[in-house]
Write a protein that holds these residues in place. Structure first.
Motif: not given
Length: 258
Positions: A144-150, A211-214, A242-253
């Motif tokens: 998993i770690l190489p996928k997240i790092a990549a 988020i995608i990789a983990s 996808s749901v977590l990305i949308l939530f993170a988009d709201l918070v990070l924006t």
């Protein structure tokens, strides 16, 4: 009423158990690799598989989206009271602030996330992960770690390519489609340019990449069952990320732009 409350409690317990298993898996993942040269080799392999192989779809989608946004803005806000460069200005803001970071990562969640989940899920049901554990290998760290790092490494490059491809698409629709004057588009693209918008998009994309990789790795790594379970895990990974990305988009924006 009692039945509904029981179902809600059961769902909440299941969600909390899933979150707990996710953090436990991440704890195993983010440990020091036993062989750094092996990790580096896997890291380069994942960069090619997850990043380089995604450049084509990123360029293609961004090119056409940039062209379509230019057409839509030109048709819908055309007014004698509006400056002609407004089309380029709005197109630039949409590409920088949302599409090239957030929407593109949603698309990559479908391509890359399903790839990661199905790969690890297949390894789980064919007992390859169990074999690594028997040999004393930390399979979570190794796989998993190489996928997240990549993903975290290549995502800024993909975002940059997306921005340029969208701008090129906007110019092409002006040159060959005759939608508007390319000089007006160029002026709008340069008008009141804020460099921080690019950095904000890259910073957001780093969180999305993790988020995608983990999340995809979690659903694939924890598969229980056969090939049908692998397909379900792949679907769940895409939906959840996808749901977590949308939530993170709201918070990070709010944090970066507020």
């Amino acid at each position: 009423m009692v039945y509904i409350c029981g179902q809600i409690v059961r769902v909440m317990i299941k969600a909390l158990r899933t979150v707990g298993r996710y953090f436990m898996l991440m704890g195993r993942t983010f440990s020091r690799p036993e062989r750094m040269w092996m990790f580096f080799r896997q890291y380069l392999k994942e960069m090619e598989q997850l990043g380089v192989n995604s450049i084509g779809i990123v360029l293609l989608i961004s090119f056409f989206i940039g062209a379509v946004i230019t057409i839509q803005i030109k048709l819908n806000i055309e007014s004698p009271w509006m400056p002609r460069w407004t089309v380029g200005y709005v197109t630039r803001e949409i590409m920088l602030l949302e599409f090239s970071s957030s929407i593109m990562c949603l698309i990559l969640a479908g391509k890359v996330g399903s790839n990661i989940a199905s790969e690890l899920g297949t390894m789980r049901v064919t007992q390859q992960i169990d074999a690594l554990e028997i040999m004393g290998v930390n399979s979570a760290n190794y796989l998993i770690l190489p996928k997240i790092a990549a993903m975290v490494t290549v995502i800024p490059v993909l975002v940059t390519f997306s921005i340029f491809a969208g701008i090129i698409g906007a110019f092409c629709i002006c040159w060959f489609g005759g939608v508007m004057n390319a000089v007006d588009l160029e002026y709008g693209l340069q008008y009141m340019f804020v460099e921080w918008y690019i950095w904000a998009g890259i910073i957001k994309s780093l969180f999305y990449a993790f988020i995608i990789a983990s999340v995809a790795a979690f659903f694939g790594y924890t598969v229980e069952g056969g090939s049908i379970a692998v397909g379900k895990a792949s679907t769940d990974a895409v939906v959840c990320s996808s749901v977590l990305i949308l939530f993170a988009d709201l918070v990070l924006t709010q944090l970066l732009m507020g």
